[in-house]
Design an enzyme around this catalytic site. Structure first.
Site, PDB file in Angstrom:
ATOM      1  N   SER A   1       0.832  -1.200   0.000  1.00  0.00           N
ATOM      2  CA  SER A   1       0.000   0.000   0.000  1.00  0.00           C
ATOM      3  C   SER A   1       0.872   1.258   0.000  1.00  0.00           C
ATOM      4  O   SER A   1       1.741   1.410  -0.859  1.00  0.00           O
ATOM      5  CB  SER A   1      -0.952  -0.046   1.205  1.00  0.00           C
ATOM      6  OG  SER A   1      -1.970   0.915   1.081  1.00  0.00           O
TER       7      SER A   1
ATOM      8  N   HIS B   1      -7.545  -5.377  -0.444  1.00  0.00           N
ATOM      9  CA  HIS B   1      -6.318  -4.588  -0.477  1.00  0.00           C
ATOM     10  C   HIS B   1      -5.165  -5.240   0.286  1.00  0.00           C
ATOM     11  O   HIS B   1      -4.081  -4.672   0.345  1.00  0.00           O
ATOM     12  CB  HIS B   1      -6.600  -3.198   0.114  1.00  0.00           C
ATOM     13  CG  HIS B   1      -5.512  -2.202  -0.099  1.00  0.00           C
ATOM     14  ND1 HIS B   1      -5.003  -1.897  -1.346  1.00  0.00           N
ATOM     15  CD2 HIS B   1      -4.807  -1.435   0.787  1.00  0.00           C
ATOM     16  CE1 HIS B   1      -4.061  -0.986  -1.230  1.00  0.00           C
ATOM     17  NE2 HIS B   1      -3.906  -0.702   0.047  1.00  0.00           N
TER      18      HIS B   1
ATOM     19  N   ASP C   1      -9.892  -4.331  -5.950  1.00  0.00           N
ATOM     20  CA  ASP C   1      -9.312  -3.615  -4.804  1.00  0.00           C
ATOM     21  C   ASP C   1      -9.927  -2.223  -4.762  1.00  0.00           C
ATOM     22  O   ASP C   1      -9.710  -1.414  -5.660  1.00  0.00           O
ATOM     23  CB  ASP C   1      -7.796  -3.529  -4.971  1.00  0.00           C
ATOM     24  CG  ASP C   1      -7.077  -2.888  -3.794  1.00  0.00           C
ATOM     25  OD1 ASP C   1      -7.744  -2.259  -2.948  1.00  0.00           O
ATOM     26  OD2 ASP C   1      -5.833  -3.004  -3.729  1.00  0.00           O
TER      27      ASP C   1
END
Length: 267
Positions: free
Chosen positions: A95, A245, A217
């Protein structure tokens, strides 16, 4: 200050082997890698850590000034590498950590040999020529909700971010991880994450790079993975058959396999 204690650094695997450094995202800690890290440790040295303000890090080292920018987190990464005298590190960023890794590699290029970006997003906000997945109004509302009731926001958003409703234990784990973070620290990290724009930084990447995206996602839609791939010359893009995610939890075997195959090609 003892950097290794500050960032709760844990080293596993074979000393002298190539180094893999997984890094967690917002509201998480190194525990998010527990289903992935053991496999690389069979042939690499794995360095796990928590950013200051997360997990088992030293909270007294946190400051809003330093960690109000992704550069503060990149300094954590570089300082851990310096403390262990690491060279040729394969940085695996989940991320927002994907962009932190880009900045760390630009700051200390002699210490990094490759990047793996898991669910990366250089910018979360749409503009005329770019789709990040959120409007500016969406992000404003997200941040307002988080700042007014962080625990309530965590309980609502974590299952959405994780997806996989048929496996509610995954959403519960992410909720618990979010809720374990000091709300004051989480507010700063959230603003740092969701208001950052690292698109211009991608052009600085000159090491082998793997971009891992999930088929579905809500945080980093596939348009974002395609953008990152196109912006980094020579990068490789793999779409995991995974939803949500956090594929290191929802699809650890596929995530591990993709990372190991990429790293093996470089050694």
């Amino acid at each position: 200050m003892d950097v290794l204690r500050r960032n709760n650094v844990k080293v596993t695997g074979s000393p002298g082997s190539p180094v893999v450094m997984p890094a967690h995202g917002f509201g998480c800690d190194q525990n998010m890698w527990r289903l992935v890290a053991p496999a690389p440790a069979e042939e690499f040295q794995v360095v796990l850590f928590d950013y200051v303000g997360s997990g088992g890090s030293d909270p007294s080292a946190w400051s809003a000034e330093r960690y109000g920018s992704l550069d503060g987190y990149a300094r954590d990464v570089v300082e851990v590498c310096e403390a262990l005298d690491l060279r040729y590190v394969a940085f695996v960023g989940h991320s927002v950590s994907a962009m932190i890794g880009v900045r760390a590699a630009a700051t200390a290029p002699e210490r990094f040999s490759s990047l793996v970006m898991v669910g990366p997003s250089p910018c979360y906000i749409d503009d005329d020529t770019y789709r990040g997945g959120f409007s500016a109004e969406d992000i404003d509302e997200l941040l307002e909700s988080l700042e007014s009731n962080y625990l309530g926001w965590s309980a609502t958003m974590a299952p959405v971010i994780m997806a996989n409703p048929e496996r509610p234990e995954l959403g519960e784990e992410l909720t618990n991880s979010f809720c374990a973070t000091d709300p004051a620290i989480a507010r700063v990290f959230a603003r740092t994450t969701f208001l950052s724009d690292s698109r211009a930084d991608l052009k600085s990447v000159d090491v082998p790079t793997l971009v891992l995206e999930c088929a579905q996602d809500v945080i980093a839609p596939r348009e974002v993975g395609g953008y990152v791939h196109a912006a980094i010359p020579g990068s490789r893009l793999i779409t995991l058959d995974a939803t949500g995610h956090c594929p290191q939890l929802s699809a650890p075997e596929a995530t591990t396999s993709a990372i190991r195959a990429f790293l093996r090609e470089l050694t």
